[in-house]
Motif scaffolding. Structure first.
Motif, short mmCIF file in Angstrom:
data_model
loop_
_atom_site.label_atom_id
_atom_site.label_comp_id
_atom_site.label_asym_id
_atom_site.label_seq_id
_atom_site.Cartn_x
_atom_site.Cartn_y
_atom_site.Cartn_z
N ARG A 150 0.85 -1.18 0.00
CA ARG A 150 0.00 0.00 0.00
C ARG A 150 0.89 1.24 0.00
NH1 ARG A 150 -5.35 -1.20 1.05
NH2 ARG A 150 -5.75 -3.33 1.79
N ARG A 151 0.23 2.41 0.08
CA ARG A 151 0.99 3.65 0.04
C ARG A 151 2.00 3.69 1.19
NH1 ARG A 151 -2.70 8.08 -1.53
NH2 ARG A 151 -2.08 7.27 -3.58
N LEU A 152 3.22 4.11 0.86
CA LEU A 152 4.32 4.08 1.82
C LEU A 152 4.42 5.38 2.59
CD1 LEU A 152 6.99 2.36 -0.47
CD2 LEU A 152 5.44 1.29 1.18
N THR A 153 4.90 5.28 3.80
CA THR A 153 5.10 6.42 4.69
C THR A 153 6.53 6.38 5.22
OG1 THR A 153 4.41 5.19 6.67
CG2 THR A 153 2.67 6.27 5.37
N PRO A 154 6.97 7.45 5.88
CA PRO A 154 8.33 7.41 6.47
C PRO A 154 8.52 6.25 7.45
CG PRO A 154 7.54 9.67 6.37
CD PRO A 154 6.39 8.81 5.96
N ASP A 155 7.43 5.75 8.03
CA ASP A 155 7.55 4.64 8.97
C ASP A 155 7.68 3.29 8.28
OD1 ASP A 155 7.32 6.42 11.09
OD2 ASP A 155 5.13 6.28 11.12
N THR A 156 7.20 3.19 7.04
CA THR A 156 7.19 1.90 6.35
C THR A 156 8.14 1.84 5.16
OG1 THR A 156 5.33 2.59 4.96
CG2 THR A 156 4.81 1.46 7.04
N ILE A 157 8.74 2.96 4.79
CA ILE A 157 9.55 2.98 3.58
C ILE A 157 10.75 2.04 3.68
CG2 ILE A 157 10.83 4.98 4.40
CD1 ILE A 157 10.00 4.06 0.75
N ASP A 158 11.32 1.91 4.88
CA ASP A 158 12.50 1.05 5.03
C ASP A 158 12.20 -0.43 4.81
OD1 ASP A 158 14.05 3.25 5.56
OD2 ASP A 158 13.84 3.10 7.74
N LEU A 159 10.92 -0.80 4.87
CA LEU A 159 10.56 -2.20 4.66
C LEU A 159 10.61 -2.58 3.19
CD1 LEU A 159 7.48 -2.42 7.07
CD2 LEU A 159 9.82 -3.17 7.52
N TYR A 160 10.51 -1.59 2.29
CA TYR A 160 10.41 -1.89 0.87
C TYR A 160 11.50 -1.24 0.03
CZ TYR A 160 5.72 -3.30 2.29
OH TYR A 160 4.66 -3.92 2.91
N ALA A 161 12.18 -0.24 0.54
CA ALA A 161 13.18 0.48 -0.26
C ALA A 161 14.58 0.15 0.21
CB ALA A 161 12.94 1.99 -0.16
N ASN A 162 15.47 -0.03 -0.76
CA ASN A 162 16.88 -0.27 -0.47
C ASN A 162 17.68 0.09 -1.71
OD1 ASN A 162 19.42 -1.13 0.23
ND2 ASN A 162 18.82 -3.23 0.76
N PRO A 163 18.45 1.17 -1.68
CA PRO A 163 19.21 1.58 -2.88
C PRO A 163 20.25 0.57 -3.34
CG PRO A 163 19.91 2.83 -0.95
CD PRO A 163 18.70 2.05 -0.53
N HIS A 164 20.54 -0.44 -2.51
CA HIS A 164 21.51 -1.48 -2.89
C HIS A 164 20.87 -2.87 -2.89
CE1 HIS A 164 24.52 1.65 -2.43
NE2 HIS A 164 24.10 1.87 -1.20
N GLY A 165 19.54 -2.92 -2.87
CA GLY A 165 18.85 -4.20 -2.79
C GLY A 165 18.41 -4.73 -4.14
N ALA A 166 17.27 -5.42 -4.12
CA ALA A 166 16.73 -6.00 -5.34
C ALA A 166 16.20 -4.89 -6.25
CB ALA A 166 15.62 -7.00 -5.00
N HIS A 167 15.87 -5.29 -7.47
CA HIS A 167 15.44 -4.30 -8.47
C HIS A 167 14.23 -3.49 -8.02
CE1 HIS A 167 14.92 -2.45 -12.35
NE2 HIS A 167 13.76 -3.06 -12.56
N PRO A 168 13.12 -4.10 -7.55
CA PRO A 168 11.99 -3.29 -7.09
C PRO A 168 12.35 -2.39 -5.91
CG PRO A 168 11.31 -5.56 -7.45
CD PRO A 168 12.81 -5.53 -7.52
N GLU A 169 13.22 -2.88 -5.01
CA GLU A 169 13.62 -2.05 -3.87
C GLU A 169 14.41 -0.82 -4.33
OE1 GLU A 169 14.04 -5.55 -0.48
OE2 GLU A 169 15.79 -4.96 -1.67
#
Length: 542
Positions: free
Chosen positions: A380-399
């Motif tokens: 669902r829509r991401l917030t500052p509290d949940t962004i770290d669960l899905y975003a990673n500049p060095h992770g998988a392609h979607p992340e």
């Protein structure tokens, strides 16, 4: 004489005494809280307990509108029956008097991964909406059958090499289950490496569903920032493309001494495995009446489907623009379509290279219920509290894509990228249309509401002999003009929760809905078979 089994207890009325007769005296028997207490499955046990209640038929009728929904919305509050003519409150009751004390409403989610039942309803509505714009019906004139129409598939450009599955000649009817032998992914004789030391070659023949599909050969070389910005600008790119094609056709009409025309479209967006959206667009050519600009009229005879294909092709290959500057990219990003695109004409019956109207409508409706699942990401829509669960500049392609959208969205002018980071930057709807192309989802839902109201009237007016009295089905427009003869039910409702009270309730509701769908399907097949028999028995003229 048949033997009758005695199922009552044979124990004495009180401990230590002799029972006067077999089959009496259950007082000293161990009491079970439920006749289904020995059922090992909690889900089945609660379902059996619910089905055994005397009010089960009333409960089933109460949840019918949301029976197939995975996560229905529960509402509680007051319901008032109001005279539409005078405003007088005729009746009033609280939802606490209803089964479960709430009203169930289907969630209405369009995504199959969230709620298959509601998504199926949305898909059916989308099919009828798209097809009405091709063949008419549902307030759309039947004359649209004669309008030239084309179907275009427009893709995004390359942002870096990704693993692909390329089948040169596919003979499978279902492309999602293709078993044809693909070509090697990226076969190269020299096998070069990128600046990061990653080989830029792949000799694998990827199968359908391979997790590598859509993933970059080198994630560090891939331009994730440009990717999410392109997704974010895809709607504007399409607007300019359609505008350019329409202007080209009007110039052509002036040269041929013809009146003005316009393009009406229906469009569905789909995510590729790499996370870039591409569009499936249906374009219909319409005429313009200066006295009735909202009317759908036939275009002049001098413009053909080939002219529309040429105009759209020209627009797709020439429209290029640069975005506004970004703090990290002062020159902006180049926005254009990819090299791969396909534009074909549509007919009412498929022949040659033309596409069938039913196939096009089903194609757009199918993709209207999909989201980012093809990329391996869903949230669902991401917030500052949940962004770290899905975003990673060095992770998988979607992340990395989510991280790029979130980082670029820090600039105030680019805040939309943060808002739509969970959609990889794309903020448009998955099924859109021109205002004059077809009917709206709202009108289709209003028709469904009117039909359900008619069903409720039929259920509530029994005939003297006990048979239900049939009330005629009235369309929404007819009901709106008869407010003086109808009553309104106004709800003062508040959110009470999401989901069913128990897994047993969900099992019963979903099972009943599945049985109803199966009865409907069987009835349609029987009607079709009966119509076929009638047509077959008709004697041919000599």
């Amino acid at each position: 004489m048949p033997t009758q089994l005695d199922t009552a207890s044979a124990l004495a009325l009180t401990p230590g005494t002799v029972s006067p007769a077999p089959g009496v005296g259950a007082n000293t028997e161990t009491h079970l809280s439920s006749p289904f207490a020995h059922e090992p499955s909690q889900q089945i046990r609660t379902a059996l307990q619910c089905a055994a209640r005397p009010d089960y038929p009333a409960w089933l009728r109460h949840v019918e509108s949301a029976a197939a929904c995975t996560n229905p919305i529960r509402l509680h509050g007051h319901l008032a029956t109001v005279d539409a003519g005078t405003g007088e409150i005729l009746a009033h009751r609280h939802t606490s008097t209803l089964p479960d004390g709430v009203i169930y409403k289907a969630c209405g989610n369009r995504r199959h991964t969230v709620c298959p039942a509601c998504a199926t309803t949305y898909q059916h509505d989308a099919y009828h909406l798209v097809r009405a714009g091709l063949v008419g019906g549902k307030t759309i004139p039947d004359s649209v059958r004669t309008h030239p129409a084309v179907f275009a598939t427009l893709t995004a450009p390359s942002f870096g090499l990704v693993h692909t599955r390329d089948v040169r000649r596919c003979a499978c009817r279902d492309k999602t289950r293709c078993t044809c032998r693909p070509t090697p992914c990226h076969a190269r004789r020299d096998a070069p490496t990128c600046p990061h030391g990653t080989p830029l070659a792949c000799w694998q023949r990827h199968a359908v569903g391979d997790e590598q599909l859509g993933r970059p050969l080198c994630a560090d070389c891939y331009d994730h920032a440009h990717h999410v910005v392109w997704n974010h600008q895809a709607g504007e790119l399409w607007r300019r493309t359609k505008q350019h094609a329409e202007r080209h056709l009007n110039r052509l009409a002036r040269q041929r001494g013809l009146p003005k025309i316009r393009l009406s479209h229906g469009k569905a967006a789909e995510y590729q495995a790499r996370g870039a959206v591409h569009f499936h667009v249906l374009l219909r050519l319409d005429g313009i009446d200066p006295d009735m600009p909202d009317a759908i009229i036939a275009p002049p005879d001098g413009i053909t489907a080939d002219d529309v294909i040429a105009a759209v092709t020209l627009a797709v290959t020439t429209i290029v623009y640069t975005t506004d500057p970004h703090p990290t990219r002062p020159d902006g990003w180049r926005i254009a379509w990819g090299d791969q695109h396909e534009i074909r004409s549509i007919t009412l019956s498929a022949s040659g290279d033309a596409l069938d109207d039913q196939a096009v409508a089903a194609y757009l409706a199918k993709y209207s219920t999909k989201g980012t699942e093809a990329t391996g990401h869903a949230s669902r829509r991401l917030t500052p509290d949940t962004i770290d669960l899905y975003a990673n500049p060095h992770g998988a392609h979607p992340e990395r894509l989510i991280a790029a959208a979130w980082t670029l969205g820090q600039a105030p002018e680019w805040a939309g990228l943060r808002r739509w980071a969970h959609m990889l930057g794309f903020g448009g709807h998955f099924l859109t249309k021109a205002r004059r192309y077809s009917i709206t989802f709202g009108s289709i839902r209003a028709q469904r509401a009117a039909y359900r109201r008619t069903q409720a009237l039929n259920d509530g007016h029994p005939r003297p002999e006990g048979h239900p009295e049939t009330a005629p089905f009235q369309r929404q427009a007819d009901l709106d003009t008869k407010t003086e003869e109808t009553t309104l039910i106004i709800g003062f409702l508040a959110y009470a929760g999401t989901g069913w009270h128990s897994t047993g309730d969900q099992l019963l509701a979903n099972t009943a809905a599945a049985q109803a769908r199966e009865r409907t399907r069987a009835g349609r097949e029987e009607l079709a078979h009966h119509a076929w028999e009638q047509s077959s028995s008709t004697p041919l003229a000599a």
